[in-house]
Design an enzyme around this catalytic site. Structure first.
Site, mmCIF file in Angstrom:
data_model
loop_
_atom_site.group_PDB
_atom_site.id
_atom_site.type_symbol
_atom_site.label_atom_id
_atom_site.label_comp_id
_atom_site.label_asym_id
_atom_site.label_seq_id
_atom_site.Cartn_x
_atom_site.Cartn_y
_atom_site.Cartn_z
ATOM 1 N N LYS A 1 -7.707 3.973 -19.759
ATOM 2 C CA LYS A 1 -8.008 4.350 -21.140
ATOM 3 C C LYS A 1 -6.766 4.166 -22.018
ATOM 4 O O LYS A 1 -6.364 3.048 -22.237
ATOM 5 C CB LYS A 1 -8.527 5.788 -21.161
ATOM 6 C CG LYS A 1 -9.590 6.095 -20.086
ATOM 7 C CD LYS A 1 -10.885 5.333 -20.274
ATOM 8 C CE LYS A 1 -11.801 5.415 -19.059
ATOM 9 N NZ LYS A 1 -12.063 6.751 -18.540
ATOM 10 N N TYR B 1 -15.095 15.297 -16.702
ATOM 11 C CA TYR B 1 -15.580 13.915 -16.716
ATOM 12 C C TYR B 1 -16.700 13.749 -15.682
ATOM 13 O O TYR B 1 -16.620 14.296 -14.570
ATOM 14 C CB TYR B 1 -14.388 13.007 -16.380
ATOM 15 C CG TYR B 1 -14.733 11.552 -16.255
ATOM 16 C CD1 TYR B 1 -15.060 10.796 -17.379
ATOM 17 C CD2 TYR B 1 -14.723 10.923 -15.016
ATOM 18 C CE1 TYR B 1 -15.370 9.459 -17.257
ATOM 19 C CE2 TYR B 1 -15.026 9.577 -14.894
ATOM 20 C CZ TYR B 1 -15.353 8.853 -16.019
ATOM 21 O OH TYR B 1 -15.657 7.534 -15.889
ATOM 22 N N ASP C 1 -6.508 16.827 -15.917
ATOM 23 C CA ASP C 1 -6.793 15.447 -16.301
ATOM 24 C C ASP C 1 -6.366 15.309 -17.757
ATOM 25 O O ASP C 1 -6.985 15.887 -18.650
ATOM 26 C CB ASP C 1 -8.290 15.156 -16.109
ATOM 27 C CG ASP C 1 -8.652 13.702 -16.417
ATOM 28 O OD1 ASP C 1 -7.976 13.087 -17.263
ATOM 29 O OD2 ASP C 1 -9.632 13.201 -15.823
ATOM 30 N N ARG D 1 0.835 -1.206 0.000
ATOM 31 C CA ARG D 1 0.000 0.000 0.000
ATOM 32 C C ARG D 1 0.873 1.262 0.000
ATOM 33 O O ARG D 1 0.485 2.307 -0.500
ATOM 34 C CB ARG D 1 -0.972 0.005 1.190
ATOM 35 C CG ARG D 1 -1.807 1.279 1.298
ATOM 36 C CD ARG D 1 -3.094 1.075 2.084
ATOM 37 N NE ARG D 1 -2.886 0.434 3.363
ATOM 38 C CZ ARG D 1 -2.400 1.047 4.452
ATOM 39 N NH1 ARG D 1 -2.098 2.320 4.427
ATOM 40 N NH2 ARG D 1 -2.241 0.369 5.572
#
Ligand SMILES: *Cc1c(COP(=O)(O)O)cnc(C)c1O
Length: 396
Positions: A212, A115, A187, A62
């Site tokens: 993507k 988005y 972004d 983590r």
């Protein structure tokens, strides 16, 4: 100490302790998948040291992992950043950046066309955490100064926005945000670092849905955040380990594998998009086409200023309106009807009945989305096959 391979150990012990092979001079060509939650130390002092400086040696996945770190280094390098933090998804990257940077009472200025998931996050934070959100249209960089409040902390932008391929004057908006002392976040999912590197234009933070184009094969959910400076990376990373949206090593490995062909895919996908945009524009069933590379795109001149190519998302409006738009997915044989984008496969979606179904006709119009708008994510297939497919599916 008894070696773990010792024949004197009982099967219950030997089954658990599989030895990690140590390589001498040979190095793996591909980054190995370090599918491990934990790292073991021979020297107790080294573990103490690693726990005290969790940004140093790997201790726990983590916090950091060699495979996810390789992804971070790769994307930071492509974006020209000082470092990166990999996340479980693009949304994990964005929520981590927002929660790590903002506190209640802060004001965020965001581009109106962000988005949908980002819009939902900003709205939820505004409702529940007392973070104020304001939206700017993105037409004029002076909107930033006009919307400033004493508590404005962040400017949040996108390089190419969904689904109408809006391209704002990123260098000018970043300059306006920086002049006001805001943390600037971009972004860059749709452009990828091959078409635009926002840090070079002054961005502090770049976020990616690596799901993507970076991954590019529709087989992984993944996210990466890149930082212009190391101090900010450490600050966000410290919160990232608290929030826990960390990258999984296998997902990071798939993303690294995808990135190796990113330049080839992007070149091909942009070229295919150019072909399809022009052919669509000449088809009688198509009322209009939006692709930033076409001279008739409202942001074409702006896009030429800071994009190396114009992306592989093409939006087009069907003469037949909503019903025709909703039905196009039934007719295609090569392109696939799917909500996501950025993969090697060409996909299409009808926003008015899917991603933007909550908007009524008026709100759709305000967002610049037509009832018959189709968003096409152009893949790497042969462009003539793609055109033949679309042409047979479009109403004659
Ligand atoms: C898909 C997407 C996201 C969210 O990414 P996930 O990996 O689905 O969480 C964020 N921004 C943009 C521009 C996207 O297309």
């Amino acid at each position: 100490m008894t070696p773990l391979t010792s024949a004197s150990l009982r099967p219950e012990t030997r089954a658990v302790h599989v030895e990690t092979p140590s390589l001498s001079d040979a190095r793996p060509m591909s980054v190995p998948i370090y599918q491990t939650s934990n790292f073991a130390f021979d020297d107790p002092d080294a573990l103490v040291e690693a726990m005290a400086h969790p940004d140093g040696d790997f201790v726990y996945t983590r916090y950091g992992n060699p495979t996810t770190h390789a992804l971070e280094t790769a994307v930071a390098g492509l974006e020209g950043g000082a470092g990166a933090v990999a996340s479980a998804s693009g949304t994990g990257a964005i929520s981590t950046v927002l929660l790590a940077t903002l506190r209640s009472g802060d004001h965020v200025l965001a581009q109106r066309q962000v988005y949908g998931g980002t819009f939902a996050l900003l709205t939820a934070f505004a409702d529940r955490l007392g973070i104020e959100v304001g939206f700017i249209d993105g037409d004029d960089p002076a909107e930033v100064a006009a919307a400033l409040r004493p508590n404005t902390r962040m400017l949040y932008l996108e390089t190419i926005a969904n689904p109408m391929t809006r391209v704002i004057d990123l260098p000018a908006f970043l300059a306006a945000g920086n002049a006001a002392g805001l943390t600037t976040v971009v972004d860059n999912t749709f452009a990828t670092p091959l078409l635009c590197r926002p840090i070079e234009w002054g961005a502090d933070i770049v976020v990616h849905s690596a799901t993507k184009y970076l991954g590019g094969h529709s087989d992984v959910i993944s996210g990466v955040t890149v930082f212009a400076d190391e101090r900010r990376r450490r600050e966000v990373w410290r919160h990232a380990i608290e929030l826990g949206a960390c990258a999984d090593p296998f997902a990071a490995w798939l993303t690294i594998r995808g990135i190796k062909t990113l330049p080839l895919r992007i070149r091909r996908q942009c070229a295919n998009a150019a072909v399809l945009a022009d052919r669509l524009a000449e088809h009688p069933a198509v009322a209009s086409v939006r692709w930033p590379g076409r001279a008739d795109h409202p942001d074409h001149a702006v896009a030429r200023g800071h994009l190396a190519d114009f992306g592989a998302i093409v939006a087009f409006d069907l003469v037949g309106g909503r019903e025709t738009g909703q039905n196009l997915g039934k007719g295609v044989r090569v392109a696939r009807l799917a909500a996501s984008l950025g993969g090697v496969e060409t996909t299409l979606v009808h926003p008015a009945s899917t991603s933007h179904r909550q908007l009524d006709a008026e709100a759709l119009a305000a967002a610049g989305i037509g009832e018959g708008t189709i968003r096409l994510s152009v893949g790497v297939e042969d462009p003539d096959d793609l055109w033949a497919d679309l042409a047979q599916a479009l109403p004659g």
